[in-house]
Scaffold this motif. Sequence first.
Motif, short mmCIF file in Angstrom:
data_model
loop_
_atom_site.label_atom_id
_atom_site.label_comp_id
_atom_site.label_asym_id
_atom_site.label_seq_id
_atom_site.Cartn_x
_atom_site.Cartn_y
_atom_site.Cartn_z
N VAL A 1 43.08 -10.24 4.54
CA VAL A 1 44.03 -10.41 3.43
C VAL A 1 44.15 -9.10 2.64
N HIS B 1 39.02 -19.59 -9.12
CA HIS B 1 39.98 -19.10 -8.12
C HIS B 1 39.46 -19.39 -6.71
N LYS C 1 52.69 -18.70 -11.61
CA LYS C 1 51.35 -19.28 -11.79
C LYS C 1 50.23 -18.25 -11.67
N TRP D 1 36.39 -8.91 -4.35
CA TRP D 1 36.79 -9.94 -5.34
C TRP D 1 37.24 -11.22 -4.64
N CYS E 1 51.10 -19.76 -5.73
CA CYS E 1 50.81 -19.20 -7.05
C CYS E 1 51.17 -17.72 -7.16
N ARG F 1 36.68 -14.24 -13.22
CA ARG F 1 37.83 -14.22 -14.13
C ARG F 1 38.10 -12.84 -14.70
N TYR G 1 46.30 -2.17 -6.42
CA TYR G 1 44.86 -2.44 -6.34
C TYR G 1 44.12 -1.43 -5.48
N ARG H 1 48.21 -20.09 1.98
CA ARG H 1 47.27 -20.53 0.94
C ARG H 1 47.45 -19.85 -0.41
N CYS H 2 48.31 -18.89 -0.50
CA CYS H 2 48.39 -18.12 -1.74
C CYS H 2 49.78 -18.13 -2.36
N ARG I 1 41.24 -12.37 -16.70
CA ARG I 1 41.90 -12.66 -17.98
C ARG I 1 41.09 -13.78 -18.64
#
Length: 229
Positions: free
Chosen positions: A118, A107, A53, A72, A35, A78, A64, A31-32, A80
Amino acid sequence: MIGLIAGMGLLMAIPLSVQADNEGMTILESRCVNCHDLTGPAPATLRELWARKGPDLFYAGNKYKRVWLESWLQKPKRIRPAGFFYVDHIKPGEDGDVIDESTLKPHVALSAEEAHEVAEALMALKARSDLITKGEYKPGKISLTMGEMRFDKFRGCMACHEIEPGYGGLSGPEVYTAARRLQEDYMMSFMRNPQAWDPKSFMPNMHLREGDLEKFVHYFRALSEENFE
Ligand code: HEC
Ligand code: HEC
């Protein structure tokens, strides 16, 4: 015979545990991955750059904070202000560029359980450890006023970064949440040389002095304690 049965038990136990460990990776890969790059290396050509992307995640474990990732991913907000590709989401306004909100999509969000798995899988992605000096950042203090002077007046960082919602540049990530999101040692390393992490990064190498790197991180930590919501 007993040995054989015990051996079979072992064989069956291994795939099960691997499966459990990789649940996060299964989500990431299904699923990720459209991008986000999970394997690297970062784009080195313009063609690769334009195909990107979303932020690269192949060094997520060096970048992180796990607690932030997990929360998150359940409630993405958002980072950015004008999207990952600034130029795709701005339009000319009367007083300069404004964000074209209609082109920005929310997102994907995960359930608490998925986010947990994840985050675990992402924290295991440790590419570019060579760029990190563990424990390099030593906590210290700077006032918000001094921090802002350095960030804005002395170094011009605010041209690209917001220091509170709606205040600052639009082309880079907001920095008032940076210390919640990012490991301190990563921030030091990234500011020292953005192109070492991401050869095509839009952040120029600002040739910061070593002592300044730490002061900026003090500032981001002070900002992250403010409540702007
Ligand atoms: C349609 C493309 C797309 C998909 C699919 C997608 N993302 Fe993202 N992701 C983005 C973009 C664009 C951003 C930057 C968001 C921002 O700056 O607000 C982002 C940001 C992130 C971030 C924060 C990274 C940072 O440094 O700012 C994480 C973590 C993340 N995504 C994880 C995931 C995971 C996990 C999945 C799969 C469940 C996923 N994404 C699916 C496009 C996508
Ligand atoms: C020309 C615009 C520009 C200027 C000037 C600039 N930055 Fe950046 N900065 C960026 C971009 C673009 C990124 C990262 C791109 C991404 O991950 O989407 C970034 C990333 C960062 C990050 C990591 C943030 C994150 O969420 O991943 C930090 C910390 C940072 N910049 C600090 C600074 C400091 C300190 C200065 C001034 C000394 C500065 N920047 C000047 C554009 C800029």
